[in-house]
Design a protein around this motif. Structure first.
Motif, PDB file in Angstrom:
ATOM      1  N   ASP A  71       0.211   1.382 -10.527  1.00 19.16           N
ATOM      2  CA  ASP A  71       0.239  -0.066 -10.296  1.00 19.16           C
ATOM      3  C   ASP A  71       1.222  -0.756 -11.247  1.00 19.16           C
ATOM      4  O   ASP A  71       1.898  -1.718 -10.868  1.00 19.16           O
ATOM      5  CB  ASP A  71      -1.165  -0.664 -10.442  1.00 19.16           C
ATOM      6  CG  ASP A  71      -2.034  -0.365  -9.212  1.00 19.16           C
ATOM      7  OD1 ASP A  71      -1.469   0.089  -8.194  1.00 19.16           O
ATOM      8  OD2 ASP A  71      -3.253  -0.574  -9.273  1.00 19.16           O
TER       9      ASP A  71
ATOM     10  N   GLU B 233      -9.467  10.972 -10.992  1.00 12.82           N
ATOM     11  CA  GLU B 233     -10.888  10.915 -10.743  1.00 12.82           C
ATOM     12  C   GLU B 233     -11.461  12.318 -10.850  1.00 12.82           C
ATOM     13  O   GLU B 233     -10.882  13.258 -10.352  1.00 12.82           O
ATOM     14  CB  GLU B 233     -11.169  10.389  -9.334  1.00 12.82           C
ATOM     15  CG  GLU B 233     -10.460   9.102  -9.018  1.00 12.82           C
ATOM     16  CD  GLU B 233      -9.090   9.341  -8.443  1.00 12.82           C
ATOM     17  OE1 GLU B 233      -9.010   9.827  -7.324  1.00 12.82           O
ATOM     18  OE2 GLU B 233      -8.114   9.037  -9.143  1.00 12.82           O
TER      19      GLU B 233
ATOM     20  N   ALA C 239      -3.645   6.061 -11.341  1.00 13.12           N
ATOM     21  CA  ALA C 239      -3.783   4.800 -10.607  1.00 13.12           C
ATOM     22  C   ALA C 239      -3.212   3.629 -11.397  1.00 13.12           C
ATOM     23  O   ALA C 239      -2.496   2.780 -10.854  1.00 13.12           O
ATOM     24  CB  ALA C 239      -5.254   4.552 -10.277  1.00 13.12           C
TER      25      ALA C 239
ATOM     26  N   ARG D 162       1.512   6.444  -6.888  1.00 13.40           N
ATOM     27  CA  ARG D 162       0.348   7.242  -7.305  1.00 13.40           C
ATOM     28  C   ARG D 162       0.710   8.729  -7.291  1.00 13.40           C
ATOM     29  O   ARG D 162       0.328   9.484  -8.179  1.00 13.40           O
ATOM     30  CB  ARG D 162      -0.817   6.973  -6.354  1.00 13.40           C
ATOM     31  CG  ARG D 162      -2.146   7.599  -6.737  1.00 13.40           C
ATOM     32  CD  ARG D 162      -2.898   6.781  -7.761  1.00 13.40           C
ATOM     33  NE  ARG D 162      -3.236   5.448  -7.309  1.00 13.40           N
ATOM     34  CZ  ARG D 162      -4.382   5.108  -6.716  1.00 13.40           C
ATOM     35  NH1 ARG D 162      -5.300   6.010  -6.506  1.00 13.40           N
ATOM     36  NH2 ARG D 162      -4.613   3.862  -6.359  1.00 13.40           N
TER      37      ARG D 162
ATOM     38  N   ARG E  20       2.276   1.759  -3.444  1.00 14.20           N
ATOM     39  CA  ARG E  20       1.217   2.252  -4.361  1.00 14.20           C
ATOM     40  C   ARG E  20       0.967   3.740  -4.144  1.00 14.20           C
ATOM     41  O   ARG E  20       0.783   4.499  -5.077  1.00 14.20           O
ATOM     42  CB  ARG E  20      -0.091   1.494  -4.113  1.00 14.20           C
ATOM     43  CG  ARG E  20      -0.091   0.081  -4.612  1.00 14.20           C
ATOM     44  CD  ARG E  20      -1.465  -0.522  -4.403  1.00 14.20           C
ATOM     45  NE  ARG E  20      -2.367  -0.220  -5.503  1.00 14.20           N
ATOM     46  CZ  ARG E  20      -3.682  -0.114  -5.375  1.00 14.20           C
ATOM     47  NH1 ARG E  20      -4.241  -0.246  -4.203  1.00 14.20           N
ATOM     48  NH2 ARG E  20      -4.430   0.127  -6.411  1.00 14.20           N
ATOM     49  N   ARG E  21       0.939   4.141  -2.880  1.00 12.04           N
ATOM     50  CA  ARG E  21       0.702   5.563  -2.598  1.00 12.04           C
ATOM     51  C   ARG E  21       1.841   6.414  -3.168  1.00 12.04           C
ATOM     52  O   ARG E  21       1.603   7.456  -3.772  1.00 12.04           O
ATOM     53  CB  ARG E  21       0.581   5.776  -1.087  1.00 12.04           C
ATOM     54  CG  ARG E  21       0.364   7.234  -0.718  1.00 12.04           C
ATOM     55  CD  ARG E  21       0.075   7.408   0.749  1.00 12.04           C
ATOM     56  NE  ARG E  21       1.183   6.974   1.593  1.00 12.04           N
ATOM     57  CZ  ARG E  21       1.210   7.096   2.906  1.00 12.04           C
ATOM     58  NH1 ARG E  21       0.172   7.637   3.539  1.00 12.04           N
ATOM     59  NH2 ARG E  21       2.237   6.681   3.625  1.00 12.04           N
TER      60      ARG E  21
ATOM     61  N   HIS F 279      -6.116   2.451   1.770  1.00  9.56           N
ATOM     62  CA  HIS F 279      -7.280   1.654   2.153  1.00  9.56           C
ATOM     63  C   HIS F 279      -7.929   0.939   0.971  1.00  9.56           C
ATOM     64  O   HIS F 279      -8.924   0.245   1.134  1.00  9.56           O
ATOM     65  CB  HIS F 279      -8.302   2.551   2.858  1.00  9.56           C
ATOM     66  CG  HIS F 279      -7.710   3.251   4.052  1.00  9.56           C
ATOM     67  ND1 HIS F 279      -7.415   2.599   5.213  1.00  9.56           N
ATOM     68  CD2 HIS F 279      -7.313   4.532   4.236  1.00  9.56           C
ATOM     69  CE1 HIS F 279      -6.880   3.442   6.073  1.00  9.56           C
ATOM     70  NE2 HIS F 279      -6.807   4.623   5.507  1.00  9.56           N
ATOM     71  N   GLU F 280      -7.376   1.163  -0.217  1.00 10.81           N
ATOM     72  CA  GLU F 280      -7.921   0.476  -1.392  1.00 10.81           C
ATOM     73  C   GLU F 280      -7.497  -0.991  -1.369  1.00 10.81           C
ATOM     74  O   GLU F 280      -6.398  -1.303  -0.926  1.00 10.81           O
ATOM     75  CB  GLU F 280      -7.370   1.116  -2.681  1.00 10.81           C
ATOM     76  CG  GLU F 280      -7.898   2.510  -2.936  1.00 10.81           C
ATOM     77  CD  GLU F 280      -7.201   3.159  -4.132  1.00 10.81           C
ATOM     78  OE1 GLU F 280      -6.333   2.495  -4.756  1.00 10.81           O
ATOM     79  OE2 GLU F 280      -7.506   4.316  -4.418  1.00 10.81           O
TER      80      GLU F 280
ATOM     81  N   PRO G 220       0.821  -1.221   0.000  1.00 15.86           N
ATOM     82  CA  PRO G 220       0.000   0.000   0.000  1.00 15.86           C
ATOM     83  C   PRO G 220       0.852   1.268   0.000  1.00 15.86           C
ATOM     84  O   PRO G 220       0.516   2.247  -0.666  1.00 15.86           O
ATOM     85  CB  PRO G 220      -0.813  -0.118   1.293  1.00 15.86           C
ATOM     86  CG  PRO G 220      -0.897  -1.581   1.556  1.00 15.86           C
ATOM     87  CD  PRO G 220       0.422  -2.133   1.101  1.00 15.86           C
TER      88      PRO G 220
ATOM     89  N   GLU H   3      -6.421   7.700   0.899  1.00 20.63           N
ATOM     90  CA  GLU H   3      -7.349   6.648   0.473  1.00 20.63           C
ATOM     91  C   GLU H   3      -6.640   5.511  -0.249  1.00 20.63           C
ATOM     92  O   GLU H   3      -7.144   4.388  -0.264  1.00 20.63           O
ATOM     93  CB  GLU H   3      -8.451   7.239  -0.398  1.00 20.63           C
ATOM     94  CG  GLU H   3      -7.947   7.832  -1.701  1.00 20.63           C
ATOM     95  CD  GLU H   3      -9.038   8.621  -2.428  1.00 20.63           C
ATOM     96  OE1 GLU H   3     -10.002   9.013  -1.767  1.00 20.63           O
ATOM     97  OE2 GLU H   3      -8.886   8.817  -3.639  1.00 20.63           O
ATOM     98  N   VAL H   4      -5.474   5.799  -0.822  1.00 18.17           N
ATOM     99  CA  VAL H   4      -4.748   4.740  -1.536  1.00 18.17           C
ATOM    100  C   VAL H   4      -4.430   3.584  -0.579  1.00 18.17           C
ATOM    101  O   VAL H   4      -4.469   2.416  -0.953  1.00 18.17           O
ATOM    102  CB  VAL H   4      -3.439   5.283  -2.156  1.00 18.17           C
ATOM    103  CG1 VAL H   4      -2.703   4.181  -2.903  1.00 18.17           C
ATOM    104  CG2 VAL H   4      -3.737   6.453  -3.074  1.00 18.17           C
TER     105      VAL H   4
END
Lengths: 164, 270
Positions: free
Chosen positions: A20, A72, A16, A10, A6-7, B58-59, A3, B55-56
């Motif tokens: 990934d 988004e 997104a 990102r 990924r953050r 918690h995905e 996680p 939020e990333v």
């Protein structure tokens, strides 16, 4: 670890899907080069460095273009309470402001301010001296603040507090 | 003494200065209202930045990443090829010739990985924080955000234009007067995507300092109290019956723990 990677990705890519892809490539590279990891050093810093290295390689090898309008959209629909919509808008502005910063400043911000690494750990992850991280971070923080103040992001976040 | 540079001020806010430098910046902040305002704005922007990417964490993780971390990908990911593949999907049939080229190049880039069993120890390390509980503990930025808000309130005081006293009609304000704490003001926040209320209590006793109490809705299960330390700020956090609670302050953990017990009792009876 995933996680957090990924953050970080990102924040670097602003996308997104690309994030990934980047994390996947970093995991594969880490596993194929496991022998390069030095015992006694921080594993997370090593992984962050791999993510950043792959990303920078990509930046250098091509012109970055946003192939998919991935961020988004800001949902300020009528069924969303005003305060919540304002908060979302403020956060979206932050992400946009971050995306406008130079790559190395973005990485410093993500490592220290978002992930909470110390300057020393961030320097290790970025493979630069601590002083470099410190100056990059200062430039990034002041630039981010200027962009948010100009765009109203900070004002929005405080107005959000007053909304009732 | 000259005003500290932004670099020094930011290092101070990040808890990265040596003691002597830290004291010098703290003195400057006490004397210089403009510098305090600058520090508060920098703290606020840092909180916003962390919130923007919260939020990333918690995905749910995509299966392909878990497989990659386990060494089960089977092929080295080529980012350019992956992008081309998406580009093809976006263009669809209208640009079939480009799609064909993308597919061809994707095939050319797909190199056999031959990882075999991979490096099990390393894969475990990458996946180690994937267990939901430990991921939350390892990667949650909530304590950092709360410490940032606390610094902002303390630096700016009650007249920063962001606090207000008007509470929702159905909100029962915890009474912390027995602890020498008077309610100063409240502010709405977003915590993990949920609306939250931050309550500021102040005291004349500087050793106890102001205390920030946060009450938020939470979709997560109940959880016992966790302790965090961010610079000189202690943070306690727990979840109970659909709500998340937190306390932040520079007072000792013991003092905050006692307030926590009182708050837990008060919230439970409200």
């Amino acid at each position: 670890m995933l996680p957090r990677l990924r953050r970080f990705a990102r924040g670097l890519t602003g996308s997104a899907v690309e994030a990934d892809d980047l994390v996947q490539a970093a995991c594969e590279r880490a596993l194929s080069r496991a022998h390069q990891f030095q015992e006694g050093t921080r594993f997370d810093s090593w992984m962050f460095r791999i993510v950043q290295t792959i990303w920078i390689d990509q930046l250098r090898s091509r012109d970055i273009r946003r192939e998919e309008a991935e961020e988004e959209g800001v949902n300020v629909g009528t069924d969303e309470p005003g305060r919540r919509a304002e908060a979302r808008l403020a956060l979206q502005e932050v992400r946009s402001a971050l995306a406008q910063l130079p790559a190395e400043q973005r990485a410093a911000l993500l490592l220290v301010t978002v992930d909470g690494l110390s300057y020393k750990e961030a320097a290790e992850a970025a493979d630069v001296p601590v002083g470099t991280i410190m100056s990059r971070l200062a430039r990034a923080r002041t630039a981010l603040l200027a962009k948010l103040e100009a765009g109203g992001g900070l004002r929005r976040s405080t107005q959000d507090a007053k909304a009732e | 003494m000259p005003r500290p540079s932004d670099e020094r001020l930011i290092a101070y806010l990040d808890g990265e200065l040596e003691e002597s430098e830290r004291d010098a910046v703290a003195d400057a902040l006490e004397r210089d209202a403009e510098l305090r305002e600058r520090g508060a704005a920098l703290s606020e922007s840092a909180v916003l930045l962390r919130s923007a990417f919260d939020e990333v964490l918690h995905e749910p993780l995509p299966e392909r990443l878990i497989r990659a971390a386990r060494g089960e990908s089977g092929a080295v990911t080529d980012l350019a090829a992956a992008r081309q593949k998406r580009w093809k999907r976006v263009l669809g049939d209208r640009r079939f010739w480009l799609g064909t080229a993308a597919a061809a190049s994707l095939a050319a880039f797909a190199v056999g990985f031959g990882i075999g069993g991979g490096d099990v120890g390393l894969a475990d390390a990458i996946l180690a924080a994937y267990a939901p509980h430990s991921a939350e503990q390892a990667a949650d930025s909530f304590p950092d955000n709360l410490a940032g808000y606390y610094r902002r309130y303390v630096n700016m005081g009650p007249n920063d234009g962001t606090t207000f006293d008007k509470l929702p009609q159905n909100f029962h304000l915890p009474n912390l007067k027995p602890w020498g704490l008077a309610f100063q003001g409240a502010r709405f926040l977003m915590v993990e995507g949920q609306p939250a209320m931050a309550l500021m209590y102040t005291t004349d006793n500087k050793a106890l300092g102001p205390v920030l109490v946060v009450v938020a809705n939470s979709p997560h299960a109940d959880k016992g109290t966790d302790f965090y330390h961010r610079g000189d700020i202690n943070v306690l956090r727990w979840r109970h019956h659909g709500h998340a609670y937190a306390i932040a302050g520079t007072a000792s953990i013991n003092y905050l723990w006692n307030i926590h017990n009182d708050l837990a009792y008060q919230f439970d009876t409200i």
